[in-house]
Design a protein around this motif. Structure first.
Motif, PDB file in Angstrom:
ATOM      1  N   TYR A  19      36.740  12.500  15.807  1.00  0.00           N
ATOM      2  CA  TYR A  19      35.882  13.267  14.907  1.00  0.00           C
ATOM      3  C   TYR A  19      35.224  14.333  15.766  1.00  0.00           C
ATOM      4  CZ  TYR A  19      32.150  14.727  11.816  1.00  0.00           C
ATOM      5  OH  TYR A  19      31.315  15.493  11.039  1.00  0.00           O
ATOM      6  N   GLY A  49      42.719  13.032  13.288  1.00  0.00           N
ATOM      7  CA  GLY A  49      41.372  12.971  12.745  1.00  0.00           C
ATOM      8  C   GLY A  49      40.871  14.322  12.300  1.00  0.00           C
ATOM      9  N   ASP A  50      39.543  14.423  12.175  1.00  0.00           N
ATOM     10  CA  ASP A  50      38.872  15.648  11.748  1.00  0.00           C
ATOM     11  C   ASP A  50      38.409  16.384  13.003  1.00  0.00           C
ATOM     12  OD1 ASP A  50      37.322  17.650  10.727  1.00  0.00           O
ATOM     13  OD2 ASP A  50      35.841  16.334   9.770  1.00  0.00           O
ATOM     14  N   ASP A 109      41.631  18.707   9.308  1.00  0.00           N
ATOM     15  CA  ASP A 109      42.176  17.380   9.636  1.00  0.00           C
ATOM     16  C   ASP A 109      43.664  17.509   9.944  1.00  0.00           C
ATOM     17  OD1 ASP A 109      39.740  15.630   8.374  1.00  0.00           O
ATOM     18  OD2 ASP A 109      40.206  17.364   7.125  1.00  0.00           O
TER      19      ASP A 109
END
Length: 233
Positions: A19, A49-50, A109
């Protein structure tokens, strides 16, 4: 800050869940942390992920123009770590929000991996799913996507229990089985009972709720159409 979870799948495979920092002043430390982690990992590994940033101007629609410096920094760290973007299916954007009446869409993402990982999972595909209850799309990495139509599986929906008829239908089928015998082992009798109960519930569900699944699929299809529009309003 960089939130990262490292999972060692086996002796040759590593997976990092990230993240990225949403604050501009902390982004450089995120990239430095990724570079440091990559030094100790060799061979096949991936990061997903982001990332809270984009790699190209085309990965954003609406709002102010993206920072060229930040895009360069993101691409630099991917190159330094030997990571490539994986192909995806679905919407081109994975995050949407509204600011001052304008829709802002971005692909924040993603899944990136090394060449070694890509060679091991050459058919792997990333699916950007429909946004439901969030301004981000869930991303699904399938390392072995199935070709062809999957077999339909019976699923008991929890909301059926809110209907009194559901319990009555099950009780009726079990009472009939207990009174009717049928022979065979206890396990085979139970299997027949479950099969008949499933058939009865499927018939009851169609009469009670109609094409509930088709309606749900229609809603998801409409959401996909709206989210695929860069300016849905």
């Amino acid at each position: 800050m960089l939130n990262v979870v490292i999972n060692r799948v086996c002796s040759l495979l590593w997976c990092l869940f990230v993240y990225g920092a949403p604050v501009v002043r902390e982004k450089e430390s995120v990239w430095e942390n990724l570079r440091s982690l990559s030094i100790g990992i060799h061979g096949a590994w991936l990061v997903l992920g982001d990332f809270n940033d984009i790699i190209a101007e085309s990965k954003k629609s609406g709002g102010s123009s993206p920072s060229v410096r930040r895009m360069m920094d993101f691409n630099d760290v991917l190159e330094n770590c030997g990571l490539m973007d994986l192909e995806f299916k679905g919407s081109s954007f994975t995050r949407r929000n509204w600011q001052n009446g304008e829709v802002i869409s971005e692909r924040l993402d993603r899944v990136v991996a090394t060449v070694e990982w890509r060679e091991l999972f050459c058919f792997a595909v990333v699916f950007n799913e429909v946004m439901v209850g969030s301004d981000h799309s869930p991303i699904v990495l399938d390392t072995n996507p199935k070709l062809g139509k999957p077999r339909k599986v019976f699923r008991f929906e929890s909301f059926w229990t809110t209907e009194e008829e559901c319990g009555e239908t099950i009780k009726e089928e079990w009472s009939r089985a207990i009174g009717g015998g049928g022979g065979g082992s206890a396990m085979s009798s139970l299997e027949r009972l479950l099969q008949r109960s499933r058939s009865r519930l499927q018939e009851w569900r169609k009469l009670k709720f109609g094409s509930f699944k088709l309606e749900a699929e229609s809603v998801l299809s409409r959401l996909t159409e709206i989210q695929g529009d860069p300016n849905p309003g």
